[in-house]
Design a protein around this motif. Structure first.
Motif, PDB file in Angstrom:
ATOM      1  N   GLU A 128      -5.356   2.267  -4.090  1.00 60.06           N
ATOM      2  CA  GLU A 128      -4.218   3.086  -4.531  1.00 60.06           C
ATOM      3  C   GLU A 128      -4.704   4.248  -5.402  1.00 60.06           C
ATOM      4  O   GLU A 128      -4.130   5.327  -5.380  1.00 60.06           O
ATOM      5  N   ALA A 158       0.886  -1.097   0.000  1.00 60.88           N
ATOM      6  CA  ALA A 158       0.000   0.000   0.000  1.00 60.88           C
ATOM      7  C   ALA A 158       0.948   1.173   0.000  1.00 60.88           C
ATOM      8  O   ALA A 158       0.828   2.123   0.717  1.00 60.88           O
ATOM      9  N   ALA A 159       1.929   1.075  -0.851  1.00 60.21           N
ATOM     10  CA  ALA A 159       3.201   1.780  -0.986  1.00 60.21           C
ATOM     11  C   ALA A 159       3.629   2.241   0.330  1.00 60.21           C
ATOM     12  O   ALA A 159       4.118   3.281   0.589  1.00 60.21           O
ATOM     13  N   HIS A 218      -0.009  10.620   0.242  1.00 63.36           N
ATOM     14  CA  HIS A 218      -0.604   9.347  -0.180  1.00 63.36           C
ATOM     15  C   HIS A 218      -0.951   8.490   1.039  1.00 63.36           C
ATOM     16  O   HIS A 218      -2.057   7.956   1.148  1.00 63.36           O
ATOM     17  N   GLU A 219      -0.034   8.391   1.976  1.00 66.66           N
ATOM     18  CA  GLU A 219      -0.269   7.529   3.147  1.00 66.66           C
ATOM     19  C   GLU A 219      -1.386   8.066   4.031  1.00 66.66           C
ATOM     20  O   GLU A 219      -2.107   7.294   4.654  1.00 66.66           O
ATOM     21  N   HIS A 231      -4.627   6.527   3.153  1.00 59.18           N
ATOM     22  CA  HIS A 231      -4.878   5.209   3.758  1.00 59.18           C
ATOM     23  C   HIS A 231      -5.218   5.362   5.251  1.00 59.18           C
ATOM     24  O   HIS A 231      -6.041   4.631   5.780  1.00 59.18           O
ATOM     25  N   ALA A 289      -5.815   6.751  -2.964  1.00 60.49           N
ATOM     26  CA  ALA A 289      -4.686   7.394  -2.278  1.00 60.49           C
ATOM     27  C   ALA A 289      -3.934   8.349  -3.202  1.00 60.49           C
ATOM     28  O   ALA A 289      -3.519   9.435  -2.782  1.00 60.49           O
TER      29      ALA A 289
END
Ligand SMILES: [Zn+2]
Length: 199
Positions: A151, A53-54, A99-100, A103, A154
């Motif tokens: 993704e 989830a990178a 991005h995180e 999540h 995100a």
């Protein structure tokens, strides 16, 4: 964030500060926001690959992650990454944090994202679906967004936050605009919900 490149604690702290300021601007960073519960943990030992989830958020913590002491709902930034897999060459540290945080948002507010029927309509699949969704290129904000619905969410959130919610002029695709608007609506729902809880 690149293979073999060192990310310092200072860089991580500065990037956090910038990104949290952006979260404040779009209305997601305030005293009672659940996002404040997410810790950003910088760890000074190498990891073999960028976890997905990178990664760094670990939506479904595996046994190995549990043994290593990782907990879901927090962001882990490694000092350096030894190896990268296909498409894991990610952008700037700030972009990774943006991005995180998407999540993290889904982790702390599942009712508005993971369990929201609207999510599937907009992103073509459920949040935790592991299949990529076929849409035209212009419906994806980045290459990495094509991977799986979570993704896509995100990556869209990452650009949304970077742009402080202002849709780039270049975005004309209807499906992509719907993804963008989904984020605006989600932010409003979270705010409305928390306002009513405080009363
Ligand atoms: Zn991700």
């Amino acid at each position: 964030m690149k293979k073999g490149k060192i990310v310092s604690l200072k860089q991580t702290t500065e990037a956090c500060y910038q990104v949290q300021k952006e979260l404040y601007t779009i209305g997601l960073w305030y005293e009672n926001s659940k996002l404040v519960e997410a810790d950003i943990i910088w760890f000074p030992y190498p990891i073999i690959t960028v976890p997905d989830a990178a990664g760094f958020v670990f939506p479904n913590t595996t046994l190995l992650h549990k043994i290593l002491g990782y907990k879901p709902g927090h962001i882990y930034i490694p000092k350096y990454v030894v190896m990268q897999l296909f498409k894991q060459e990610r952008g700037s540290l700030r972009d990774i944090l943006r991005h995180e945080y998407a999540h993290v948002l889904a982790h702390y507010y599942p009712e508005f994202i993971v369990d929201n029927e609207e999510f599937e309509k907009v992103f073509g699949g459920a949040y935790y679906d592991m299949q990529s969704i076929a849409m035209e290129d212009a419906a994806y904000i980045t290459d990495y967004a094509r991977k799986i619905p979570m993704e896509d969410f995100a990556e869209t959130f990452m650009v949304y936050l970077r742009r402080k919610g202002v849709l780039p002029d270049g975005i004309k695709n209807r499906k992509l605009k719907k993804k963008w608007n989904f984020i605006t609506k989600t932010i409003r729902q979270i705010q409305r919900n928390e306002y009513s809880e405080q009363k």
